[in-house]
Each structure stands twice: as C-alpha cells, then as structure tokens.
Design a protein around this motif. Structure first.
Motif, PDB file in Angstrom:
ATOM      1  N   SER A 196      -5.280  -6.356 -29.033  1.00  0.00           N
ATOM      2  CA  SER A 196      -4.415  -7.398 -28.246  1.00  0.00           C
ATOM      3  C   SER A 196      -3.148  -7.407 -29.325  1.00  0.00           C
TER       4      SER A 196
ATOM      5  N   TRP B 199      -7.059  -7.612 -22.218  1.00  0.00           N
ATOM      6  CA  TRP B 199      -7.974  -8.398 -23.025  1.00  0.00           C
ATOM      7  C   TRP B 199      -7.196  -9.659 -23.160  1.00  0.00           C
TER       8      TRP B 199
ATOM      9  N   ARG C 256     -11.505  -8.629 -29.245  1.00  0.00           N
ATOM     10  CA  ARG C 256     -10.417  -7.844 -28.764  1.00  0.00           C
ATOM     11  C   ARG C 256      -8.951  -8.490 -29.391  1.00  0.00           C
TER      12      ARG C 256
ATOM     13  N   THR D 219      -7.245 -14.485 -26.541  1.00  0.00           N
ATOM     14  CA  THR D 219      -7.824 -12.780 -26.293  1.00  0.00           C
ATOM     15  C   THR D 219      -9.121 -13.049 -25.721  1.00  0.00           C
ATOM     16  N   LYS D 220      -9.760 -12.020 -25.036  1.00  0.00           N
ATOM     17  CA  LYS D 220     -11.418 -11.955 -25.062  1.00  0.00           C
ATOM     18  C   LYS D 220     -12.079 -11.783 -26.238  1.00  0.00           C
TER      19      LYS D 220
END
Length: 303
Positions: A156, A121, A152, A148-149
C-alpha cells in the motif's frame, strides 16, 4: 473491551488561577486544562468544543460544566469574545485565516484521495495534525494516517507514494507547504495505539481525526480500539457497533503475501541507514522524525 487505567496527570499550577489568588474546582481545572492545551496552538475554543474535548479523567455533568465555565468568565480567569473562549487575547482574524486555509487543504486532499481510495488494500485514510484541527498556516503540509488490510502495509505504501509523486504532491522537506505526507500507516489488525505512547497529545490527535474515506467501518473500528482516549477526554463519544470480519485469503491472496514480504524487505533495507526516531515494523510505519508529542506535552506541563 477492557480499558487500561489512565495515566495520572502531573499536578501543575495554572498561572491564570495562581495570579488571581483563588482556588478552582475540579471542573474548572478541567476547563482551564483544556483551554491551556489549545493555547499552545493559539486556538480559542467554542462552548461545544470545550465540552467535547474536555481534558478530564472523571465524568462531568453538563450543568456543572456550564456553571463552572460561566464562573471562570465572571472571575476573568477565562476570556470570552463572540462565543470564543481563551486564556489570553487572540488574533481572531488569524484564527479565521487558518481555518479557511485548512478547509482549502482538505479539499485538496479529497481531490487526491479519489485516486488513492481505489487501491484494493486501503481501509481508511484520515487527515491528522493542524489541518484536521482547522488550524493550518501557509507552511502546513497535509499529514495522513492510513489503515491497510493485514499484510498489505508495504504494498500500500509503495503505491500511495508512487501515485502522490506522479501527481506532484508528495511531501518534500525543502518545500512542505501544501504537500501530502503519509506519515502513519498501520494495518487493520493493529489499530490500538501502543500503551507506552498513550497521552493527552495522542488522545487529542485521535479525537480530531478527519476521515477522508473509510471502508468496512474502519474509522469506527479505529476509535473502538482506542477507547482509552476517554480516560483523558471524558466526554468523547465512541460509537458502539459490530466489526466486520476480514475476508478469507485465497490463492491469489497468498501470492500477494509473498510480494508484500519482498516489498517490505526492500523498503526496510532502504530505510535502514536513514532511520532515526521512525517506527517501522510489519504492521506499523510511523515517521515521527520530529517528536511533536514530547514538545507539546512539555509545553503543556510548563504552562
């Protein structure tokens, strides 16, 4: 991309110019402002550094810049020694010592990141602060900005903290030297810095970011979303490129969304009674217990 107009700089008198009894040109003022800002951190600057991080809201030609800098040196408003420029005398042995220590800490950070960058992520991890500026002392920790994505961030953070603790390098307030502090986490769909917190300090911090890794051009995407920094640092170059579209969510992704939501609620509940000036939301976590921005900006205006 539409750029917000720059905030007006407060008019401050430069002691060095005031003492000489001479006025300065706008370009000379920009040079003095830049050196004055770095003086707060006891950092002299090389020619290319002054040019690259010139504090000015208006474009400056390199010819005018070069002439202005030379004139300031000739008028003894700026000191120059071994290609280093400053407003006052500098302990160059100390400068070199801090630079070497920062390089050592970056090597240390890279050694840890090789374990972190495989987390699915994470989009980017970059060093910030004194280490990124190559001005770290023996008590410096390694501050990290992590992207992070979307959805997420808290998963993370959970795994990043666990891995850092397992490696024995997670930040510890009683003994911070050489430890790693992931103090800024944000999602890739929330890269633009909050408008009310945009200032010279943040602009410099962003310009000095030292990326440890970047997936899907995330580092350049971060710079693109924060192109407002050029309102303060006129010569800073923001690369132009096309952002990569995010991957579509599947069933497993939707299941992970639910896990993220649960982990977020648990972490927020844990932080609730300990929270002071920290910023915590679903797409941003910023542990700014000590408000460095206000301290530095006040020092900058007072000089």
């Amino acid at each position: 991309m539409r750029k917000n107009p720059p905030k007006k700089f407060k008019k401050t008198k430069h002691k060095i110019a005031q003492d000489s009894g001479a006025s300065v040109t706008p370009t000379q003022k920009a040079i003095l402002d830049t050196l004055k800002y770095r003086q707060i951190f006891d950092c002299p600057m090389l020619y290319h550094q002054i040019w690259s991080y010139l504090i000015s809201s208006k474009p400056v030609s390199e010819k005018d810049f070069k002439t202005s800098l030379n004139d300031l040196v000739e008028d003894k408003k700026v000191l120059c020694k071994d290609a280093w420029y400053s407003l006052n005398k500098v302990d160059y042995e100390r400068v070199e010592k801090r630079k070497k220590h920062a390089e050592k800490l970056i090597v240390q950070a890279n050694g840890v990141v090789k374990y972190l960058k495989h987390l699915p992520w994470l989009e980017m991890m970059a060093v910030t602060g004194s280490v990124a500026a190559f001005n770290a002392d023996e008590q410096s920790d390694i501050d990290l900005l992590i992207v992070t994505k979307p959805q997420r961030l808290f998963l993370s953070r959970l795994f990043v903290v666990l891995i850092l603790k397992l490696l024995g390098v997670y930040w510890y307030s009683q003994k911070p030297a050489g430890t790693i502090c992931p103090n800024i986490l944000l999602t890739s769909d929330n890269l633009a810095w909050d408008e009310k917190n945009r200032n010279i300090y943040v602009a410099n911090e962003i310009s000095l970011l030292y990326p440890l890794f970047s997936h899907h051009n995330c580092y350049f995407d971060f710079l693109k979303h924060n192109a407002w920094v050029t309102h303060y640092l006129t010569n800073l170059h923001i690369p132009d490129y096309k952002s990569q579209p995010p991957a579509k969510s599947d069933f497993l992704g939707k299941l992970t969304d639910l896990i993220e939501l649960a982990v977020m609620k648990i972490q927020m509940l844990y932080m609730k009674n300990k929270k002071t000036t920290e910023i915590v939301s679903k797409n941003l976590v910023h542990f700014n217990t000590h408000d460095s921005a206000s301290v530095i900006l006040n020092k900058f205006e007072m000089r």
